[in-house]
Enzyme design. Sequence first.
Site, mmCIF file in Angstrom:
data_model
loop_
_atom_site.group_PDB
_atom_site.id
_atom_site.type_symbol
_atom_site.label_atom_id
_atom_site.label_comp_id
_atom_site.label_asym_id
_atom_site.label_seq_id
_atom_site.Cartn_x
_atom_site.Cartn_y
_atom_site.Cartn_z
ATOM 1 N N ARG A 151 -19.738 15.237 17.263
ATOM 2 C CA ARG A 151 -20.023 14.632 18.571
ATOM 3 C C ARG A 151 -20.121 13.105 18.481
ATOM 4 O O ARG A 151 -20.767 12.558 17.580
ATOM 5 C CB ARG A 151 -21.343 15.175 19.111
ATOM 6 C CG ARG A 151 -21.812 14.504 20.383
ATOM 7 C CD ARG A 151 -23.019 15.199 20.936
ATOM 8 N NE ARG A 151 -24.177 15.037 20.098
ATOM 9 C CZ ARG A 151 -25.090 14.076 20.242
ATOM 10 N NH1 ARG A 151 -24.956 13.159 21.197
ATOM 11 N NH2 ARG A 151 -26.126 14.018 19.447
ATOM 12 N N HIS A 164 -29.265 17.394 13.318
ATOM 13 C CA HIS A 164 -29.542 16.745 14.603
ATOM 14 C C HIS A 164 -29.009 17.529 15.806
ATOM 15 O O HIS A 164 -29.701 17.652 16.813
ATOM 16 C CB HIS A 164 -28.887 15.363 14.562
ATOM 17 C CG HIS A 164 -29.121 14.498 15.755
ATOM 18 N ND1 HIS A 164 -30.384 14.147 16.175
ATOM 19 C CD2 HIS A 164 -28.253 13.899 16.614
ATOM 20 C CE1 HIS A 164 -30.282 13.365 17.236
ATOM 21 N NE2 HIS A 164 -29.004 13.208 17.540
ATOM 22 N N ARG A 200 -20.619 9.371 12.878
ATOM 23 C CA ARG A 200 -21.815 9.878 12.208
ATOM 24 C C ARG A 200 -21.571 10.673 10.935
ATOM 25 O O ARG A 200 -22.295 10.554 9.963
ATOM 26 C CB ARG A 200 -22.510 10.826 13.180
ATOM 27 C CG ARG A 200 -23.744 10.261 13.704
ATOM 28 C CD ARG A 200 -24.281 11.130 14.767
ATOM 29 N NE ARG A 200 -24.781 10.229 15.773
ATOM 30 C CZ ARG A 200 -25.401 10.602 16.850
ATOM 31 N NH1 ARG A 200 -25.569 11.871 17.097
ATOM 32 N NH2 ARG A 200 -25.836 9.718 17.700
ATOM 33 N N ALA A 218 -30.072 19.602 31.011
ATOM 34 C CA ALA A 218 -29.069 20.498 31.596
ATOM 35 C C ALA A 218 -29.701 21.440 32.608
ATOM 36 O O ALA A 218 -29.223 21.568 33.746
ATOM 37 C CB ALA A 218 -28.379 21.290 30.481
ATOM 38 N N GLU A 238 -23.081 2.118 19.962
ATOM 39 C CA GLU A 238 -23.473 3.072 18.916
ATOM 40 C C GLU A 238 -22.265 3.461 18.084
ATOM 41 O O GLU A 238 -21.118 3.134 18.431
ATOM 42 C CB GLU A 238 -24.116 4.322 19.544
ATOM 43 C CG GLU A 238 -25.472 4.032 20.175
ATOM 44 C CD GLU A 238 -26.167 5.248 20.757
ATOM 45 O OE1 GLU A 238 -25.530 6.309 20.892
ATOM 46 O OE2 GLU A 238 -27.353 5.125 21.092
ATOM 47 N N HIS A 284 -27.686 13.581 11.635
ATOM 48 C CA HIS A 284 -27.840 12.171 12.016
ATOM 49 C C HIS A 284 -28.086 11.363 10.742
ATOM 50 O O HIS A 284 -28.899 11.761 9.908
ATOM 51 C CB HIS A 284 -29.007 12.008 12.984
ATOM 52 C CG HIS A 284 -28.968 10.714 13.746
ATOM 53 N ND1 HIS A 284 -29.202 9.497 13.133
ATOM 54 C CD2 HIS A 284 -28.715 10.435 15.037
ATOM 55 C CE1 HIS A 284 -29.103 8.532 14.030
ATOM 56 N NE2 HIS A 284 -28.804 9.072 15.207
ATOM 57 N N GLY A 293 -34.674 21.192 29.853
ATOM 58 C CA GLY A 293 -34.181 19.890 29.401
ATOM 59 C C GLY A 293 -33.242 19.334 30.464
ATOM 60 O O GLY A 293 -33.207 19.818 31.606
HETATM 61 P P1 FAD Z 1 -33.127 20.680 25.652
HETATM 62 O O1 FAD Z 1 -33.397 19.348 26.190
HETATM 63 O O2 FAD Z 1 -33.413 20.907 24.226
HETATM 64 O O3 FAD Z 1 -33.952 21.750 26.499
HETATM 65 C C1 FAD Z 1 -33.974 23.107 26.117
HETATM 66 C C2 FAD Z 1 -35.027 23.824 26.934
HETATM 67 O O4 FAD Z 1 -34.918 25.233 26.765
HETATM 68 C C3 FAD Z 1 -36.459 23.471 26.529
HETATM 69 O O5 FAD Z 1 -37.176 23.289 27.711
HETATM 70 C C4 FAD Z 1 -36.944 24.717 25.794
HETATM 71 O O6 FAD Z 1 -38.331 24.910 25.836
HETATM 72 C C5 FAD Z 1 -36.211 25.800 26.582
HETATM 73 N N1 FAD Z 1 -36.046 27.066 25.869
HETATM 74 C C6 FAD Z 1 -35.384 27.275 24.700
HETATM 75 N N2 FAD Z 1 -35.439 28.583 24.372
HETATM 76 C C7 FAD Z 1 -36.136 29.215 25.358
HETATM 77 C C8 FAD Z 1 -36.537 30.567 25.574
HETATM 78 N N3 FAD Z 1 -36.270 31.555 24.710
HETATM 79 N N4 FAD Z 1 -37.251 30.867 26.688
HETATM 80 C C9 FAD Z 1 -37.578 29.889 27.576
HETATM 81 N N5 FAD Z 1 -37.230 28.586 27.403
HETATM 82 C C10 FAD Z 1 -36.522 28.255 26.319
HETATM 83 N N6 FAD Z 1 -28.124 12.778 23.027
HETATM 84 C C11 FAD Z 1 -27.586 11.764 23.716
HETATM 85 O O7 FAD Z 1 -26.613 11.947 24.442
HETATM 86 N N7 FAD Z 1 -28.128 10.524 23.629
HETATM 87 C C12 FAD Z 1 -29.197 10.240 22.845
HETATM 88 O O8 FAD Z 1 -29.667 9.122 22.810
HETATM 89 C C13 FAD Z 1 -29.758 11.295 22.081
HETATM 90 N N8 FAD Z 1 -30.798 11.057 21.256
HETATM 91 C C14 FAD Z 1 -31.387 12.117 20.623
HETATM 92 C C15 FAD Z 1 -32.534 11.899 19.854
HETATM 93 C C16 FAD Z 1 -33.202 12.963 19.284
HETATM 94 C C17 FAD Z 1 -34.447 12.733 18.453
HETATM 95 C C18 FAD Z 1 -32.716 14.288 19.474
HETATM 96 C C19 FAD Z 1 -33.436 15.457 18.880
HETATM 97 C C20 FAD Z 1 -31.566 14.498 20.207
HETATM 98 C C21 FAD Z 1 -30.893 13.424 20.783
HETATM 99 N N9 FAD Z 1 -29.731 13.612 21.534
HETATM 100 C C22 FAD Z 1 -29.193 12.575 22.225
HETATM 101 C C23 FAD Z 1 -29.233 14.964 21.794
HETATM 102 C C24 FAD Z 1 -29.747 15.413 23.173
HETATM 103 O O9 FAD Z 1 -31.047 14.937 23.348
HETATM 104 C C25 FAD Z 1 -29.751 16.915 23.325
HETATM 105 O O10 FAD Z 1 -28.549 17.458 22.889
HETATM 106 C C26 FAD Z 1 -29.955 17.259 24.802
HETATM 107 O O11 FAD Z 1 -31.147 16.682 25.245
HETATM 108 C C27 FAD Z 1 -29.981 18.757 25.002
HETATM 109 O O12 FAD Z 1 -30.361 19.001 26.332
HETATM 110 P P2 FAD Z 1 -30.476 20.498 26.832
HETATM 111 O O13 FAD Z 1 -30.900 20.449 28.246
HETATM 112 O O14 FAD Z 1 -29.258 21.235 26.494
HETATM 113 O O15 FAD Z 1 -31.628 21.131 25.910
HETATM 114 C C1 SIN Z 2 -29.294 8.017 18.652
HETATM 115 O O1 SIN Z 2 -29.928 7.376 19.479
HETATM 116 O O2 SIN Z 2 -28.890 7.572 17.573
HETATM 117 C C2 SIN Z 2 -28.980 9.416 18.970
HETATM 118 C C3 SIN Z 2 -27.908 9.413 19.940
HETATM 119 C C4 SIN Z 2 -27.291 10.761 20.023
HETATM 120 O O3 SIN Z 2 -27.696 11.704 19.357
HETATM 121 O O4 SIN Z 2 -26.328 10.855 20.763
#
Ligand code: FAD
Ligand code: SIN
Length: 529
Positions: free
Chosen positions: A373, A338, A277, A16, A114, A230, A14
């Site tokens: 958050r 969420h 939220r 990060a 937001e 959410h 993702g």
């Molecule tokens: P993720 O993007 O979830 O990536 C995790 C990765 O780890 C994935 O590739 C997964 O396959 C991998 N993984 C997990 N476990 C394993 C394992 N055991 N072995 C190998 N790989 C593994 N946040 C905002 O700031 N703004 C927004 O507008 C927003 N909108 C959102 C809308 C939705 C519908 C959702 C669900 C969330 C939203 N959020 C938003 C929150 C935000 O998207 C997430 O918190 C953020 O993307 C997390 O990023 P990450 O890199 O930590 O994890």
């Molecule tokens: C949203 O777009 O409402 C989600 C934003 C977020 O989770 O930060």
Amino acid sequence: MKEEKYDMVVIGSGIAGLFYAIQCAAFSKVLIVTKGNIGESNTMYAQGGIAAVMNDKDSIESHVADTLQAGDGMCDRSAVELIAKNARQAISDLVNLHVHFNKTETGDFDLHREGGHSRARIVHHADATGKEVETRLVDAVRHHPNITILENHFVVDLIVENNTCLGVQILHPGSSTQLNYYPKLTMLATGGAGQIYAHNTNPSIATGDGFAMAYRAGACMMDMEFVQFHPTTLYSQNAKDTFLITEAVRGFGAELKNKAGETFMETYHPMKSLAPRDIVTRAIVNEMANTGEPCVYLDLRNFDTAEIQKHFPNIYARCREEGLNLRTDMIPVTPAAHYMCGGIKTDVYARTSINNLYACGECAGTGVHGANRLASNSLLEGLVFATTAAADAKKIVESDKLSETLPVFNEGKTDTRKSGSLIYQSMKVYLQNLMWNNAGIIRTQTGLEYCLEELEEIKTVILSEIEQYGISQQAVELLNMVDCSQMVAHSALQRKESRGCHYRSDYPNKFGEANHTFMQGAIKNTQVF
Ligand code: FAD
Ligand code: SIN
């Protein structure tokens, strides 16, 4: 499969994991391991955007103040200041990686507003910001000579000795082989755990693997009870998935109403539909209880359809698919799990309590989000802490004190039964309902204790299945969901107050002093291999 040495293993693709990998690839060889296709992540589904102070009408102080306010006394101010100050640079880094954000006619960033934000400060790509960011970052890692990607490889556990992370154990897909890698440094960027709830906004990958792995390895976990719900997901009796209606729709002007078309948020908070939220979510639950309806509504009927389509093309299209005409129909909405506000405790460089192990993104507990958050601070947090972690990793890699070895292949017992999948699927549904009903938006001591007893039973069954038939990704994911659920329920039981997104109907008041909950080694260790 390449038999190469890597300085870094990054678990997760993702925002990060990818942003960290890109920066580390400038000085080291990086292996990204991800359990699905590379783009599959929470990041991919992010709608609203990224909070950032982009002009003089706004200020860092205001972004910090809004974040602290939403966090309900639990945020770490220095971590909040770090993300707010570095937000503009993070946006500029993304633009350099070809991420496209919407601009106004005058060429400035088009900023949405937001919930909980006192200004419009959300940089976005229409209502599909996550897809744009994820796609561009995936492009960048795919073309980088120092980055290797292992898709569809599931990390089962961390290899930890004497509180030092030595590497990772991976389940090789389609075979009974386990693959161990021993990099210099390991980054957990495994995202959230929304799947522990029956109603959630997260994709199926969000089974909390990183939280569970870190916990089993002895890492310190912080504030796991703060699960954010959410307020507005599309209520539909037909849909197979949960679809988010971004808060930016309320920022655009949509108001929350009951079935009779009456507003109700004014009785709960002065910011009305744009309150933080947790407040909006509980207000909706209350309205649903009072009216006996399964949802409330977002009203966009008085807005120009062309403008709605321009700002929210995907939401507009999805509503049409559901047979909703936004000129005449309100959008039915209901809350869903969420985001995990707590996580693996990390410092300002994303270092965990285990040596050579970083955690970043949603799985990390940086202290930024406190008890709740602020919208659109998550993608930002992932970007900023990936950057500080990469700077720290550079120093360690360049000092070259750590050893690196070739991967090791082990034969292990893997579960290939078709019936296994059915057993785990039904236990998963049971767990999700158990958590939704007993450790969800409104919690009580009785419910949490019942939940913990049942979780222990589920765990016993999974462990005995694993012992008898061997491991599978499905079995370990379910075990991880149990571990996460136990952490949430344990911490929720410990917190005898209501604060942020943790609400106890038996303890509705807030303590004068805000304290963190920590967990380390409290759940019986369940070594998977
Ligand atoms: P993720 O993007 O979830 O990536 C995790 C990765 O780890 C994935 O590739 C997964 O396959 C991998 N993984 C997990 N476990 C394993 C394992 N055991 N072995 C190998 N790989 C593994 N946040 C905002 O700031 N703004 C927004 O507008 C927003 N909108 C959102 C809308 C939705 C519908 C959702 C669900 C969330 C939203 N959020 C938003 C929150 C935000 O998207 C997430 O918190 C953020 O993307 C997390 O990023 P990450 O890199 O930590 O994890
Ligand atoms: C949203 O777009 O409402 C989600 C934003 C977020 O989770 O930060």
